[in-house]
Design an enzyme around this catalytic site. Structure first.
Site, PDB file in Angstrom:
ATOM      1  CG  ASP A  44      -1.777   1.222   1.306  1.00 43.42           C
ATOM      2  OD1 ASP A  44      -2.806   1.242   0.605  1.00 43.42           O
ATOM      3  OD2 ASP A  44      -1.430   2.175   2.032  1.00 43.42           O
ATOM      4  CE1 TYR A  49       0.893   7.684   2.479  1.00 44.29           C
ATOM      5  CE2 TYR A  49       1.314   5.393   1.972  1.00 44.29           C
ATOM      6  CZ  TYR A  49       0.508   6.359   2.516  1.00 44.29           C
ATOM      7  OH  TYR A  49      -0.667   5.983   3.106  1.00 44.29           O
ATOM      8  CE  LYS A  74      -3.557   4.996   0.694  1.00 45.41           C
ATOM      9  NZ  LYS A  74      -2.165   4.605   0.926  1.00 45.41           N
ATOM     10  CG  HIS A 107      -4.016  10.146   0.233  1.00 44.68           C
ATOM     11  ND1 HIS A 107      -2.677   9.995   0.004  1.00 44.68           N
ATOM     12  CD2 HIS A 107      -4.201   9.807   1.535  1.00 44.68           C
ATOM     13  CE1 HIS A 107      -2.079   9.600   1.113  1.00 44.68           C
ATOM     14  NE2 HIS A 107      -2.993   9.476   2.056  1.00 44.68           N
TER      15      HIS A 107
END
Ligand code: A2P
Length: 281
Positions: A44, A49, A74, A107
């Site tokens: 994930d 990120y 996302k 997100h």
């Protein structure tokens, strides 16, 4: 690995590797290698990120077969809208070195605090997600951090409802109303921060229960999510904890133990209300 089935028939592993705050490419490579050996396939990630490129490099360099991975990504808030979400997805695919995602998620919802036209923004972003789904660039689509009113608004224009809603879930944040809402509509729930980002592990009631069950507090938290039928996405930088976090299937929590955990008051976590965030625009 136990799998759950999404409403479109696609199977999703019940335990996945969370990667938020894990950016170091060597650590990611080591984790993905260890994860594969242990039976993890769900990774994930998120554009936000900043580790898509490292993940792309890791799985290809390790020689993992694409079909042995379940890649979930996302779209970030700066790419809301029909066109923007599609080009963001294409960029993410390149970074992850793949030509499709197994799951693609919005997100955060556009929130009424930040946008007067939040409903339209979410609807347009979702239309872009549906387009990606139709084109086969993503095998399933979903959202994160959507509350019932965000989902209600989306349902007015959606051709396909989200297959998944990824939300913060852990002891102290049981999300019972939201889980019931999603379940009634065929929306699977994924637990992000199932250990409350580590803070929940200090809870005295959970420590006591872990002692009785001869398990770790992390395992109690993960079993709690598994028993609710959720996909759980713990994050760890340690290969031995990857193993520990999978060992939650050959024992169970009783109805009373589940009730006890349900009743634990908030004891830490991320705790962001999707309607209150303004800094995430
Ligand atoms: P570490 O990377 O040192 O393992 P969450 O998944 O809720 O976001 O929680 C992540 C935090 O929980 C990280 O700080 C991680 O630290 C820690 N963690 C993950 N798995 C375990 C475990 N089995 N035991 C203890 N801490 C864990």
């Amino acid at each position: 690995m136990v799998e759950l089935e999404m409403v479109n028939g696609i199977k999703i592993p019940q335990i996945g590797m969370g990667t938020w705050q894990i950016n170091d490419k060597d650590i990611l490579q080591e984790l993905i290698k260890a994860g594969q050996e242990l039976g993890y396939s769900l990774i994930d990630t998120a554009a936000a990120y900043s580790n898509e490129m490292a993940i792309g490099k890791a799985w290809t360099q390790l020689g993992i077969k694409r079909e042995d991975l379940f890649l979930s990504d996302k779209v970030w808030n700066s790419n809301r809208g029909f066109e923007a979400v599609q080009s963001a997805c294409r960029k993410s695919l390149k970074k992850l070195k793949t030509d499709y995602l197994d799951l693609y998620l919005i997100h955060w919802p556009a929130s009424p605090k930040l946008y007067d036209d939040w409903e339209i923004l979410n609807a347009e972003t979702w239309r872009g997600m549906e387009q990606l789904y139709q084109e086969g660039l993503v095998r399933s689509i979903g959202v994160c951090n959507f509350k019932p009113h965000h989902l209600e608004a989306l349902s007015k224009t959606a051709q396909v409802m989200p297959m998944v809603n990824q939300v913060e879930f852990h002891p102290g944040m049981p999300q019972q109303e939201l889980i019931t809402y999603c379940r009634e509509r065929g929306i699977g729930v994924e637990a992000s921060s199932p250990l409350g980002n580590g803070t929940v592990l200090a809870n005295a009631q959970l420590k006591e229960l872990a002692k009785v069950k001869k398990k770790t507090v992390a395992q109690i938290c993960l079993r709690y999510g598994v028993e609710k039928g959720l996909v759980v996405l713990p994050k760890t930088t340690s290969p031995s904890r990857l193993q520990e976090n999978l060992a939650v299937y050959d024992w169970e929590l009783s109805v009373e133990e589940m009730r006890m955990i349900d009743a634990i008051p908030y004891c830490g976590g991320i705790g962001i209300d999707p309607d209150e965030v303004t800094e995430f625009g």
